[in-house]
Design a protein around this motif. Structure first.
Motif, PDB file in Angstrom:
ATOM      1  N   MET A 269      26.049  43.804  22.950  1.00 40.71           N
ATOM      2  CA  MET A 269      26.800  43.880  21.680  1.00 40.71           C
ATOM      3  C   MET A 269      27.477  45.262  21.727  1.00 40.71           C
ATOM      4  O   MET A 269      28.607  45.429  21.255  1.00 40.71           O
ATOM      5  N   ALA A 270      26.750  46.483  22.277  1.00 41.80           N
ATOM      6  CA  ALA A 270      27.344  47.950  22.248  1.00 41.80           C
ATOM      7  C   ALA A 270      28.416  47.744  23.076  1.00 41.80           C
ATOM      8  O   ALA A 270      29.379  48.454  22.710  1.00 41.80           O
ATOM      9  N   TYR A 271      28.342  47.209  24.332  1.00 39.95           N
ATOM     10  CA  TYR A 271      29.583  47.028  25.299  1.00 39.95           C
ATOM     11  C   TYR A 271      30.614  46.533  24.642  1.00 39.95           C
ATOM     12  O   TYR A 271      31.768  46.915  24.461  1.00 39.95           O
ATOM     13  N   ARG A 272      30.230  45.460  23.921  1.00 41.64           N
ATOM     14  CA  ARG A 272      31.597  44.681  23.297  1.00 41.64           C
ATOM     15  C   ARG A 272      32.230  45.387  22.168  1.00 41.64           C
ATOM     16  O   ARG A 272      33.472  45.337  22.111  1.00 41.64           O
ATOM     17  N   VAL A 273      31.214  45.894  21.324  1.00 41.86           N
ATOM     18  CA  VAL A 273      32.045  46.985  20.106  1.00 41.86           C
ATOM     19  C   VAL A 273      32.762  48.084  20.680  1.00 41.86           C
ATOM     20  O   VAL A 273      33.505  48.479  19.876  1.00 41.86           O
ATOM     21  N   LEU A 274      32.297  48.725  21.785  1.00 43.99           N
ATOM     22  CA  LEU A 274      33.097  49.692  22.113  1.00 43.99           C
ATOM     23  C   LEU A 274      33.938  49.485  23.161  1.00 43.99           C
ATOM     24  O   LEU A 274      34.549  50.492  23.629  1.00 43.99           O
ATOM     25  N   GLY A 275      33.959  48.262  23.739  1.00 42.14           N
ATOM     26  CA  GLY A 275      35.290  48.004  24.588  1.00 42.14           C
ATOM     27  C   GLY A 275      34.883  48.483  26.010  1.00 42.14           C
ATOM     28  O   GLY A 275      35.617  48.987  26.537  1.00 42.14           O
ATOM     29  N   LEU A 276      33.667  48.063  26.255  1.00 41.42           N
ATOM     30  CA  LEU A 276      33.131  48.636  27.688  1.00 41.42           C
ATOM     31  C   LEU A 276      32.928  47.744  28.591  1.00 41.42           C
ATOM     32  O   LEU A 276      32.576  46.344  28.339  1.00 41.42           O
ATOM     33  N   GLN A 277      33.027  47.941  29.820  1.00 39.06           N
ATOM     34  CA  GLN A 277      32.603  47.005  30.942  1.00 39.06           C
ATOM     35  C   GLN A 277      31.895  47.816  32.056  1.00 39.06           C
ATOM     36  O   GLN A 277      32.096  48.936  32.321  1.00 39.06           O
ATOM     37  N   SER A 278      31.326  47.099  33.149  1.00 34.24           N
ATOM     38  CA  SER A 278      30.706  47.599  34.121  1.00 34.24           C
ATOM     39  C   SER A 278      31.691  47.271  35.428  1.00 34.24           C
ATOM     40  O   SER A 278      32.150  46.004  35.495  1.00 34.24           O
ATOM     41  N   PHE A 279      31.602  47.983  36.499  1.00 40.08           N
ATOM     42  CA  PHE A 279      32.085  47.823  37.873  1.00 40.08           C
ATOM     43  C   PHE A 279      30.905  48.122  38.744  1.00 40.08           C
ATOM     44  O   PHE A 279      30.270  48.961  38.516  1.00 40.08           O
ATOM     45  N   LEU A 280      31.120  47.506  39.957  1.00 40.23           N
ATOM     46  CA  LEU A 280      30.176  47.820  41.001  1.00 40.23           C
ATOM     47  C   LEU A 280      30.624  48.639  42.402  1.00 40.23           C
ATOM     48  O   LEU A 280      31.760  48.305  42.795  1.00 40.23           O
ATOM     49  N   THR A 281      29.751  49.571  42.561  1.00 43.85           N
ATOM     50  CA  THR A 281      30.101  50.040  44.170  1.00 43.85           C
ATOM     51  C   THR A 281      28.895  49.680  45.013  1.00 43.85           C
ATOM     52  O   THR A 281      27.802  49.717  44.471  1.00 43.85           O
ATOM     53  N   GLY A 282      29.025  49.654  46.477  1.00 42.90           N
ATOM     54  CA  GLY A 282      28.066  49.456  47.262  1.00 42.90           C
ATOM     55  C   GLY A 282      28.123  49.959  48.830  1.00 42.90           C
ATOM     56  O   GLY A 282      29.265  49.849  49.018  1.00 42.90           O
ATOM     57  N   ARG A 283      27.328  50.754  49.156  1.00 42.67           N
ATOM     58  CA  ARG A 283      27.376  51.159  50.705  1.00 42.67           C
ATOM     59  C   ARG A 283      25.756  51.048  51.080  1.00 42.67           C
ATOM     60  O   ARG A 283      24.734  51.027  50.184  1.00 42.67           O
ATOM     61  N   GLU A 284      25.583  51.634  52.219  1.00 43.83           N
ATOM     62  CA  GLU A 284      24.269  51.657  52.825  1.00 43.83           C
ATOM     63  C   GLU A 284      23.419  52.705  52.009  1.00 43.83           C
ATOM     64  O   GLU A 284      22.230  52.220  51.864  1.00 43.83           O
ATOM     65  N   LYS A 285      24.115  53.891  51.674  1.00 43.12           N
ATOM     66  CA  LYS A 285      23.258  54.674  50.886  1.00 43.12           C
ATOM     67  C   LYS A 285      23.053  54.258  49.499  1.00 43.12           C
ATOM     68  O   LYS A 285      21.765  54.593  49.131  1.00 43.12           O
ATOM     69  N   GLU A 286      23.529  53.638  48.775  1.00 40.84           N
ATOM     70  CA  GLU A 286      23.474  53.350  47.385  1.00 40.84           C
ATOM     71  C   GLU A 286      24.385  52.153  46.825  1.00 40.84           C
ATOM     72  O   GLU A 286      25.518  52.229  47.410  1.00 40.84           O
ATOM     73  N   THR A 287      23.488  51.285  46.100  1.00 42.03           N
ATOM     74  CA  THR A 287      24.455  50.317  45.266  1.00 42.03           C
ATOM     75  C   THR A 287      24.298  50.581  43.910  1.00 42.03           C
ATOM     76  O   THR A 287      23.292  51.194  43.299  1.00 42.03           O
ATOM     77  N   ARG A 288      25.358  50.886  43.047  1.00 46.65           N
ATOM     78  CA  ARG A 288      25.592  51.278  41.845  1.00 46.65           C
ATOM     79  C   ARG A 288      26.446  50.406  40.866  1.00 46.65           C
ATOM     80  O   ARG A 288      27.423  50.035  41.186  1.00 46.65           O
ATOM     81  N   ALA A 289      26.095  50.426  39.567  1.00 51.68           N
ATOM     82  CA  ALA A 289      26.986  50.109  38.325  1.00 51.68           C
ATOM     83  C   ALA A 289      27.489  51.261  37.639  1.00 51.68           C
ATOM     84  O   ALA A 289      26.898  52.388  37.408  1.00 51.68           O
ATOM     85  N   TRP A 290      28.568  51.249  37.033  1.00 53.85           N
ATOM     86  CA  TRP A 290      29.501  52.059  36.479  1.00 53.85           C
ATOM     87  C   TRP A 290      29.946  51.757  35.383  1.00 53.85           C
ATOM     88  O   TRP A 290      30.429  50.471  35.005  1.00 53.85           O
ATOM     89  N   THR A 291      29.914  52.364  34.317  1.00 50.86           N
ATOM     90  CA  THR A 291      30.423  51.926  33.005  1.00 50.86           C
ATOM     91  C   THR A 291      31.971  52.592  32.770  1.00 50.86           C
ATOM     92  O   THR A 291      32.212  53.798  33.005  1.00 50.86           O
ATOM     93  N   VAL A 292      32.855  51.864  32.287  1.00 47.83           N
ATOM     94  CA  VAL A 292      34.231  52.078  32.204  1.00 47.83           C
ATOM     95  C   VAL A 292      34.758  51.438  30.837  1.00 47.83           C
ATOM     96  O   VAL A 292      34.313  50.290  30.567  1.00 47.83           O
ATOM     97  N   ARG A 293      35.724  51.784  30.347  1.00 48.93           N
ATOM     98  CA  ARG A 293      36.324  50.979  29.264  1.00 48.93           C
ATOM     99  C   ARG A 293      37.090  49.802  29.569  1.00 48.93           C
ATOM    100  O   ARG A 293      37.660  49.871  30.750  1.00 48.93           O
ATOM    101  N   SER A 294      36.867  48.717  29.205  1.00 50.67           N
ATOM    102  CA  SER A 294      37.605  47.513  29.213  1.00 50.67           C
ATOM    103  C   SER A 294      39.257  48.007  29.322  1.00 50.67           C
ATOM    104  O   SER A 294      39.866  48.410  28.533  1.00 50.67           O
ATOM    105  N   GLY A 295      39.850  47.377  30.340  1.00 49.63           N
ATOM    106  CA  GLY A 295      41.223  47.654  30.527  1.00 49.63           C
ATOM    107  C   GLY A 295      41.722  48.810  31.293  1.00 49.63           C
ATOM    108  O   GLY A 295      42.611  49.237  31.480  1.00 49.63           O
ATOM    109  N   ALA A 296      40.545  49.578  32.097  1.00 49.18           N
ATOM    110  CA  ALA A 296      40.598  50.613  32.796  1.00 49.18           C
ATOM    111  C   ALA A 296      41.560  50.404  34.022  1.00 49.18           C
ATOM    112  O   ALA A 296      41.295  49.328  34.593  1.00 49.18           O
ATOM    113  N   THR A 297      42.539  51.132  34.431  1.00 56.14           N
ATOM    114  CA  THR A 297      42.858  51.206  35.688  1.00 56.14           C
ATOM    115  C   THR A 297      42.238  51.666  36.899  1.00 56.14           C
ATOM    116  O   THR A 297      41.104  51.947  36.668  1.00 56.14           O
TER     117      THR A 297
END
Length: 360
Positions: A269-297
């Motif tokens: 719900m916090a993500y929704r009311v703040l207009g946020l979303q997650s995207f993912l990155t992955g490599r052998e060293k690390e897989t990670r989730a990042w928070t960014v505003r919805s609609g971010a370029t």
């Protein structure tokens, strides 16, 4: 980007119990007002079942989830805006958070005393919101007279005067600015005021088992805060969940009609009311989730990973998470034509797995 949620409410409504459940921090829980004096802070990983699966795809050595910071702010009381209790200090703590988790007591108890001696969720909500409004009126009244005087000389300031006058009227009426869509569409114009009533609010009714299994009563309480959303949970049960094995957690939640821990619902719900979303990155060293505003370029998302990535952005290589998992590897997804090269205008989607190309 960081996400911070302040847990607020009257004393003895279960804020610290909920904080303990959300963070497993084990802070003091006591049956008297102001058990929390300095705000307790806990950084909690955001549950994301995709990360372990994606780490298998990349053979990653490390998994780093996105996080949310919960801040357990001491109980507000009537008169807090005038210094009652530890009022001004508490209001200042609220001013620093991104969103408010307003815990409302909806359970009866002869053991845990209520600050007003009887149970009335609507009154309790109004008490807290009135203190936020009074503090905001003080903030607006410090700015408005000076701006009105300046506008008599510089006519270009009049639209801002009109906006502040509208804000003042809305706050004085008892309406939360966060529930006024027209004003929130212009939030950037008054963001520097840091208004408490403009903070997105998640209403959490701290309930007992009787309430959790009563759809009619939950509907009545939800109507009090409409059009905002309401969550119903038992903070004590949420705290107990942290001590249980997975199968026992599922069984306990099912007994009160829930299919997930309250932490998941609060964060979603916090993500929704703040207009946020997650995207993912992955490599052998690390897989990670990042928070960014919805609609971010793509360049904005790159800047969340590292400022150099945004400054030297060339392109983003993007693949949908489900397609990547089905392909089995980044190389296999690329060979199947599933990995796309996107430029500066690309708007990220929540299920994107991204690798940024940059040059600095």
């Amino acid at each position: 980007m960081s996400l911070s949620i302040g847990i607020v409410g009257l004393p003895n409504v279960g804020k610290s119990t909920l904080f303990n459940a959300l963070t497993s921090a084990g802070v003091l829980v006591a049956n008297y007002p102001f058990a929390t004096i300095d705000p307790n802070t806990g950084i909690v990983p955001i549950p994301d079942g995709r990360l372990e699966i994606l780490a298998e795809v990349f053979k990653s050595k490390k998994i780093t989830p996105a996080t949310v910071t919960f801040i357990d702010i001491a109980g507000l009381v009537e008169g807090a805006s005038e210094g009652e209790g530890l009022g001004n200090q508490f209001l200042g703590n609220i001013r620093d958070v991104d969103a408010i988790c307003h815990v409302v007591r909806a359970f009866g108890s002869s053991i845990v005393v209520h600050v007003d001696h009887d149970l009335d969720p609507q009154r309790d909500i109004e008490t807290v919101e009135a203190e936020l409004a009074i503090a905001d009126l003080e903030t607006i009244d410090k700015r408005l007279p000076r701006l009105e005087k300046q506008a008599t000389i510089d006519k270009t300031l009049q639209p801002h005067v009109d906006l502040l006058q509208t804000l003042r009227a809305v706050v004085a009426s008892g309406e939360m600015v966060s529930r006024n869509a027209a004003l929130m569409n212009r939030q950037a114009e008054f963001a520097d005021l840091h208004l408490l009533t403009a903070k997105p609010v998640i209403y959490v009714f701290n309930a007992d088992e009787t309430l959790l299994t009563s759809p009619d009563r939950k509907s009545e309480l939800a109507a009090i805060v409409a059009p905002a959303d309401a969550l119903f949970l038992d903070a004590q049960i949420e705290a107990e969940l942290t001590e249980l094995a997975l199968d026992e957690r599922i069984e306990l939640l099912a007994s009160v009609g829930q299919d997930e821990p309250g932490l998941h619902a609060v964060i979603r719900m916090a993500y929704r009311v703040l207009g946020l979303q997650s995207f993912l990155t992955g490599r052998e060293k690390e897989t990670r989730a990042w928070t960014v505003r919805s609609g971010a370029t793509a360049p904005e998302a790159a800047g969340v990973v590292h400022t150099d990535f945004r400054r030297g952005f060339i392109a983003a290589e993007v693949v949908d998470y489900d397609l990547l998992v089905d392909a089995g590897s980044w190389q296999a997804a690329r060979s199947k034509g599933l990995v796309r090269t996107e430029g500066k205008s690309y708007v990220l989607k929540p299920n994107d797995v991204v690798e940024f190309r940059f040059n600095v």
